[in-house]
Design a protein around this motif. Structure first.
Motif, PDB file in Angstrom:
ATOM      1  N   LYS A  34     -30.240  42.721 -41.601  1.00 56.68           N
ATOM      2  CA  LYS A  34     -29.086  42.123 -40.917  1.00 56.68           C
ATOM      3  C   LYS A  34     -29.270  42.084 -39.401  1.00 56.68           C
ATOM      4  CE  LYS A  34     -24.065  42.484 -40.976  1.00 56.68           C
ATOM      5  NZ  LYS A  34     -22.927  43.236 -41.508  1.00 56.68           N
ATOM      6  N   TRP A  35     -30.030  43.024 -38.841  1.00 60.49           N
ATOM      7  CA  TRP A  35     -30.128  43.124 -37.377  1.00 60.49           C
ATOM      8  C   TRP A  35     -31.541  43.354 -36.841  1.00 60.49           C
ATOM      9  CZ3 TRP A  35     -31.943  47.685 -35.184  1.00 60.49           C
ATOM     10  CH2 TRP A  35     -32.048  48.770 -36.070  1.00 60.49           C
ATOM     11  N   PHE A  36     -32.469  43.752 -37.699  1.00 58.36           N
ATOM     12  CA  PHE A  36     -33.774  44.222 -37.242  1.00 58.36           C
ATOM     13  C   PHE A  36     -34.934  43.424 -37.828  1.00 58.36           C
ATOM     14  CE2 PHE A  36     -36.901  48.016 -37.678  1.00 58.36           C
ATOM     15  CZ  PHE A  36     -37.526  47.731 -36.476  1.00 58.36           C
ATOM     16  N   LEU A  37     -34.969  43.260 -39.132  1.00 59.00           N
ATOM     17  CA  LEU A  37     -36.156  42.752 -39.813  1.00 59.00           C
ATOM     18  C   LEU A  37     -35.888  41.467 -40.578  1.00 59.00           C
ATOM     19  CD1 LEU A  37     -37.182  46.221 -41.205  1.00 59.00           C
ATOM     20  CD2 LEU A  37     -38.371  44.971 -39.379  1.00 59.00           C
ATOM     21  N   ARG A  38     -36.943  40.678 -40.757  1.00 55.95           N
ATOM     22  CA  ARG A  38     -36.896  39.519 -41.644  1.00 55.95           C
ATOM     23  C   ARG A  38     -37.066  39.972 -43.084  1.00 55.95           C
ATOM     24  NH1 ARG A  38     -41.566  36.240 -43.126  1.00 55.95           N
ATOM     25  NH2 ARG A  38     -42.707  37.194 -41.415  1.00 55.95           N
ATOM     26  N   MET A  39     -37.922  40.991 -43.283  1.00 58.91           N
ATOM     27  CA  MET A  39     -38.169  41.534 -44.612  1.00 58.91           C
ATOM     28  C   MET A  39     -38.282  43.047 -44.513  1.00 58.91           C
ATOM     29  SD  MET A  39     -41.474  41.337 -47.128  1.00 58.91           S
ATOM     30  CE  MET A  39     -42.233  42.732 -46.328  1.00 58.91           C
ATOM     31  N   ALA A  40     -37.458  43.730 -45.275  1.00 60.01           N
ATOM     32  CA  ALA A  40     -37.529  45.189 -45.374  1.00 60.01           C
ATOM     33  C   ALA A  40     -37.704  45.524 -46.847  1.00 60.01           C
ATOM     34  CB  ALA A  40     -36.260  45.834 -44.820  1.00 60.01           C
ATOM     35  N   GLU A  41     -38.915  45.846 -47.228  1.00 56.48           N
ATOM     36  CA  GLU A  41     -39.227  46.150 -48.626  1.00 56.48           C
ATOM     37  C   GLU A  41     -39.581  47.630 -48.730  1.00 56.48           C
ATOM     38  OE1 GLU A  41     -43.175  45.156 -50.732  1.00 56.48           O
ATOM     39  OE2 GLU A  41     -41.837  43.443 -51.101  1.00 56.48           O
ATOM     40  N   PHE A  42     -38.861  48.342 -49.590  1.00 56.89           N
ATOM     41  CA  PHE A  42     -39.110  49.765 -49.794  1.00 56.89           C
ATOM     42  C   PHE A  42     -39.532  49.991 -51.238  1.00 56.89           C
ATOM     43  CE2 PHE A  42     -36.541  49.700 -46.061  1.00 56.89           C
ATOM     44  CZ  PHE A  42     -36.950  50.789 -45.315  1.00 56.89           C
ATOM     45  N   THR A  43     -40.504  50.873 -51.419  1.00 56.85           N
ATOM     46  CA  THR A  43     -41.048  51.185 -52.734  1.00 56.85           C
ATOM     47  C   THR A  43     -40.949  52.690 -52.958  1.00 56.85           C
ATOM     48  OG1 THR A  43     -42.590  49.350 -52.498  1.00 56.85           O
ATOM     49  CG2 THR A  43     -43.078  50.964 -54.212  1.00 56.85           C
ATOM     50  N   THR A  44     -40.466  53.069 -54.131  1.00 59.57           N
ATOM     51  CA  THR A  44     -40.336  54.485 -54.471  1.00 59.57           C
ATOM     52  C   THR A  44     -41.716  55.088 -54.727  1.00 59.57           C
ATOM     53  OG1 THR A  44     -40.232  54.192 -56.868  1.00 59.57           O
ATOM     54  CG2 THR A  44     -38.135  53.948 -55.644  1.00 59.57           C
ATOM     55  N   PRO A  45     -41.813  56.411 -54.752  1.00 59.00           N
ATOM     56  CA  PRO A  45     -43.100  57.037 -55.096  1.00 59.00           C
ATOM     57  C   PRO A  45     -43.610  56.631 -56.485  1.00 59.00           C
ATOM     58  CG  PRO A  45     -41.675  58.640 -54.047  1.00 59.00           C
ATOM     59  CD  PRO A  45     -40.831  57.412 -54.305  1.00 59.00           C
ATOM     60  N   LYS A  46     -42.712  56.178 -57.374  1.00 55.67           N
ATOM     61  CA  LYS A  46     -43.108  55.730 -58.712  1.00 55.67           C
ATOM     62  C   LYS A  46     -43.512  54.258 -58.734  1.00 55.67           C
ATOM     63  CE  LYS A  46     -40.225  59.033 -61.174  1.00 55.67           C
ATOM     64  NZ  LYS A  46     -39.116  59.207 -62.135  1.00 55.67           N
ATOM     65  N   GLY A  47     -43.496  53.598 -57.563  1.00 51.02           N
ATOM     66  CA  GLY A  47     -43.925  52.209 -57.482  1.00 51.02           C
ATOM     67  C   GLY A  47     -42.831  51.186 -57.735  1.00 51.02           C
ATOM     68  N   GLU A  48     -41.576  51.622 -57.794  1.00 45.05           N
ATOM     69  CA  GLU A  48     -40.458  50.699 -58.032  1.00 45.05           C
ATOM     70  C   GLU A  48     -39.878  50.243 -56.693  1.00 45.05           C
ATOM     71  OE1 GLU A  48     -38.067  53.463 -60.161  1.00 45.05           O
ATOM     72  OE2 GLU A  48     -39.109  53.150 -62.053  1.00 45.05           O
ATOM     73  N   HIS A  49     -39.495  48.964 -56.617  1.00 49.92           N
ATOM     74  CA  HIS A  49     -38.884  48.435 -55.397  1.00 49.92           C
ATOM     75  C   HIS A  49     -37.407  48.814 -55.342  1.00 49.92           C
ATOM     76  CE1 HIS A  49     -42.262  46.147 -53.917  1.00 49.92           C
ATOM     77  NE2 HIS A  49     -42.503  45.742 -55.155  1.00 49.92           N
ATOM     78  N   ARG A  50     -36.952  49.230 -54.180  1.00 52.00           N
ATOM     79  CA  ARG A  50     -35.532  49.534 -53.968  1.00 52.00           C
ATOM     80  C   ARG A  50     -34.741  48.226 -53.921  1.00 52.00           C
ATOM     81  NH1 ARG A  50     -34.538  54.628 -54.783  1.00 52.00           N
ATOM     82  NH2 ARG A  50     -35.999  56.030 -53.771  1.00 52.00           N
ATOM     83  N   ASP A  51     -33.527  48.252 -54.495  1.00 52.69           N
ATOM     84  CA  ASP A  51     -32.619  47.114 -54.376  1.00 52.69           C
ATOM     85  C   ASP A  51     -32.178  46.985 -52.928  1.00 52.69           C
ATOM     86  OD1 ASP A  51     -32.729  46.557 -57.105  1.00 52.69           O
ATOM     87  OD2 ASP A  51     -30.992  47.821 -57.558  1.00 52.69           O
TER      88      ASP A  51
END
Length: 163
Positions: A34-51
């Motif tokens: 919303k204010w910083f990034l065009r894409m913010a993708e986070f991945t859990t230690p198990k390899g799953e993407h955060r919603d």
């Protein structure tokens, strides 16, 4: 004249919004976009993407891209364990560790961003101390503008070079 500590810097920005709005803006992919990034993708230690509206967690890894820059400009890092009332702490690629706190200073709500453990070679001093401090001055000002009902001040045109 005071000697510059090239290993760290602090940037503070006053905000007139709730602590929860500030936390959401820093700790969710949608909030960061919303204010910083065009894409913010986070991945859990198990390899799953955060919603997009899910809070990031310690040991998540991230990939970030900015508006106004091609996909080749990407930062990667890891969410670290917050310390001393921090709302988020992360390894900012090779540029060190960034942490954010919400403080009250003179009855004002202030976000305090600390970037530390900046490498000490000459290139890092310019890229990570001077360069990051410039970015961390602009982006929290944009956060203030966006959250307080203003405009998004980011350049979103990749063809408009800001050099």
């Amino acid at each position: 004249m005071e000697k510059v500590d090239w290993s760290r810097f602090v940037v503070r920005t006053a905000l007139k919004v709730s602590n929860e709005e500030i936390k959401t803006a820093w700790t969710t992919p949608a909030g960061l976009e919303k204010w910083f990034l065009r894409m913010a993708e986070f991945t859990t230690p198990k390899g799953e993407h955060r919603d997009s509206n899910e809070n990031v967690q310690v040991h998540d890894t991230y990939r970030w891209r900015w508006h106004g820059y091609p996909d080749s400009v990407e930062e990667q890092g890891e969410v670290l364990e917050p310390q001393n009332d921090e709302i988020i702490r992360f390894r900012f690629g090779k540029a060190g560790i960034v942490s954010v706190k919400i403080k009250e200073i003179d009855r004002e709500k202030v976000i305090e961003l600390l970037q530390e453990d900046i490498p000490q070679d000459e290139e890092s001093k310019m890229n990570f101390h001077a360069g990051c401090k410039t970015g961390w001055t602009f982006y929290p000002a944009n956060l203030k503008s966006v959250l307080e009902g203003g405009h998004d001040l980011r350049n979103k045109n990749v063809n408009l070079k800001l050099e």
